[in-house]
Motif scaffolding. Structure first.
Motif, PDB file in Angstrom:
ATOM      1  N   LEU A   5      37.763  40.475  47.895  1.00 37.67           N
ATOM      2  CA  LEU A   5      37.611  41.337  46.724  1.00 37.67           C
ATOM      3  C   LEU A   5      36.861  42.615  47.078  1.00 37.67           C
ATOM      4  CD1 LEU A   5      37.939  41.667  43.628  1.00 37.67           C
ATOM      5  CD2 LEU A   5      35.705  40.577  43.420  1.00 37.67           C
ATOM      6  N   LEU A   6      35.805  42.491  47.844  1.00 36.71           N
ATOM      7  CA  LEU A   6      35.030  43.668  48.249  1.00 36.71           C
ATOM      8  C   LEU A   6      35.844  44.593  49.151  1.00 36.71           C
ATOM      9  CD1 LEU A   6      31.545  42.035  48.957  1.00 36.71           C
ATOM     10  CD2 LEU A   6      32.170  43.527  47.049  1.00 36.71           C
ATOM     11  N   SER A  59      37.803  51.686  38.026  1.00 35.03           N
ATOM     12  CA  SER A  59      36.833  50.910  37.248  1.00 35.03           C
ATOM     13  C   SER A  59      37.253  49.441  37.130  1.00 35.03           C
ATOM     14  CB  SER A  59      36.667  51.522  35.862  1.00 35.03           C
ATOM     15  OG  SER A  59      37.855  51.355  35.112  1.00 35.03           O
ATOM     16  N   GLU A  60      38.515  49.142  37.426  1.00 33.20           N
ATOM     17  CA  GLU A  60      39.003  47.768  37.325  1.00 33.20           C
ATOM     18  C   GLU A  60      38.939  47.019  38.659  1.00 33.20           C
ATOM     19  OE1 GLU A  60      42.868  47.804  35.587  1.00 33.20           O
ATOM     20  OE2 GLU A  60      42.234  49.070  33.924  1.00 33.20           O
ATOM     21  N   LEU A  61      38.311  47.587  39.647  1.00 30.99           N
ATOM     22  CA  LEU A  61      38.268  46.972  40.973  1.00 30.99           C
ATOM     23  C   LEU A  61      37.102  46.004  41.146  1.00 30.99           C
ATOM     24  CD1 LEU A  61      39.149  50.042  43.216  1.00 30.99           C
ATOM     25  CD2 LEU A  61      40.612  48.113  42.642  1.00 30.99           C
ATOM     26  N   GLN A  62      36.660  45.381  40.053  1.00 33.40           N
ATOM     27  CA  GLN A  62      35.494  44.519  40.177  1.00 33.40           C
ATOM     28  C   GLN A  62      35.695  43.141  39.545  1.00 33.40           C
ATOM     29  OE1 GLN A  62      32.514  46.837  38.307  1.00 33.40           O
ATOM     30  NE2 GLN A  62      33.675  47.122  36.453  1.00 33.40           N
ATOM     31  N   TYR A  63      36.911  42.816  39.151  1.00 32.76           N
ATOM     32  CA  TYR A  63      37.147  41.532  38.500  1.00 32.76           C
ATOM     33  C   TYR A  63      37.795  40.550  39.464  1.00 32.76           C
ATOM     34  CZ  TYR A  63      36.132  44.536  34.570  1.00 32.76           C
ATOM     35  OH  TYR A  63      35.552  45.443  33.735  1.00 32.76           O
ATOM     36  N   ARG A  64      38.682  39.742  38.993  1.00 33.15           N
ATOM     37  CA  ARG A  64      39.314  38.721  39.830  1.00 33.15           C
ATOM     38  C   ARG A  64      40.179  39.357  40.908  1.00 33.15           C
ATOM     39  NH1 ARG A  64      41.903  35.624  35.152  1.00 33.15           N
ATOM     40  NH2 ARG A  64      43.671  36.408  36.329  1.00 33.15           N
ATOM     41  N   THR A  65      40.294  38.654  42.028  1.00 34.81           N
ATOM     42  CA  THR A  65      41.018  39.182  43.183  1.00 34.81           C
ATOM     43  C   THR A  65      42.484  39.443  42.859  1.00 34.81           C
ATOM     44  OG1 THR A  65      39.515  37.970  44.628  1.00 34.81           O
ATOM     45  CG2 THR A  65      41.560  38.759  45.608  1.00 34.81           C
ATOM     46  N   ALA A  66      43.124  38.585  42.100  1.00 31.86           N
ATOM     47  CA  ALA A  66      44.538  38.774  41.749  1.00 31.86           C
ATOM     48  C   ALA A  66      44.726  40.055  40.943  1.00 31.86           C
ATOM     49  CB  ALA A  66      45.058  37.584  40.972  1.00 31.86           C
ATOM     50  N   GLU A  67      43.809  40.336  40.034  1.00 35.24           N
ATOM     51  CA  GLU A  67      43.888  41.566  39.243  1.00 35.24           C
ATOM     52  C   GLU A  67      43.648  42.792  40.118  1.00 35.24           C
ATOM     53  OE1 GLU A  67      41.061  41.069  36.124  1.00 35.24           O
ATOM     54  OE2 GLU A  67      42.242  39.532  35.119  1.00 35.24           O
ATOM     55  N   VAL A  68      42.741  42.665  41.060  1.00 40.90           N
ATOM     56  CA  VAL A  68      42.448  43.780  41.963  1.00 40.90           C
ATOM     57  C   VAL A  68      43.663  44.086  42.834  1.00 40.90           C
ATOM     58  CG1 VAL A  68      41.026  44.514  43.913  1.00 40.90           C
ATOM     59  CG2 VAL A  68      39.961  43.451  41.934  1.00 40.90           C
ATOM     60  N   ILE A  69      44.385  43.074  43.270  1.00 42.27           N
ATOM     61  CA  ILE A  69      45.593  43.297  44.070  1.00 42.27           C
ATOM     62  C   ILE A  69      46.630  44.058  43.249  1.00 42.27           C
ATOM     63  CG2 ILE A  69      47.555  42.137  45.149  1.00 42.27           C
ATOM     64  CD1 ILE A  69      45.570  40.006  46.128  1.00 42.27           C
ATOM     65  N   ASP A  70      46.807  43.680  41.988  1.00 42.47           N
ATOM     66  CA  ASP A  70      47.746  44.408  41.120  1.00 42.47           C
ATOM     67  C   ASP A  70      47.295  45.847  40.899  1.00 42.47           C
ATOM     68  OD1 ASP A  70      49.422  42.230  40.878  1.00 42.47           O
ATOM     69  OD2 ASP A  70      48.486  41.511  39.022  1.00 42.47           O
ATOM     70  N   THR A  71      46.012  46.040  40.697  1.00 41.69           N
ATOM     71  CA  THR A  71      45.481  47.391  40.504  1.00 41.69           C
ATOM     72  C   THR A  71      45.662  48.219  41.769  1.00 41.69           C
ATOM     73  OG1 THR A  71      43.848  46.548  38.942  1.00 41.69           O
ATOM     74  CG2 THR A  71      43.420  48.704  39.888  1.00 41.69           C
TER      75      THR A  71
END
Length: 124
Positions: A5-6, A59-71
């Motif tokens: 995630l980081l 700003s959305e790069l701090q939640y769940r890893t799956a969401e970060v991949i989509d972002t």
């Protein structure tokens, strides 16, 4: 997963920083501000909306890893569109400069030929 995630967040922030520099005419080596392609840059915002969207994605790069991949997918595709616009604008600039060079050369040859004919020297 936390380290992944980081790492993904860092990549997203890097993409956002590069997008911001690409749209800033101080850093983009002569491309128009916001990569506007219109004749009136004060009315054409170009890729400014995409830059605002990128800030929102950041700003959305701090939640769940799956969401970060989509972002990150959204950020990458937005950045690629901006890169395509930059390449297209640079190509248009090079074509214009080439055409201008040709026109100046033809005008110079014609002027020199006329001047030489006035002095009685015949040029081919």
């Amino acid at each position: 997963m936390d380290n992944l995630l980081l790492a993904l967040a860092a990549i997203g922030k890097l993409i956002f920083a590069q997008m911001s520099e690409l749209l800033n005419d101080f850093y983009n080596s002569g491309l128009p501000s916001n990569l506007t392609g219109g004749s009136n840059p004060s009315l054409d915002y170009g890729m400014k909306g995409a830059e605002i969207a990128m800030a929102s994605y950041c700003s959305e790069l701090q939640y769940r890893t799956a969401e970060v991949i989509d972002t990150l997918k959204l950020m990458s595709s937005t950045f690629m569109v901006a890169l395509c616009q930059a390449v297209d604008l640079r190509h248009l600039e090079e074509n214009m400069l080439h055409g201008l060079k040709q026109a100046v050369q033809q005008a110079a040859k014609k002027t020199l030929r006329l001047m030489a004919n006035k002095d009685g020297v015949l040029l081919p």
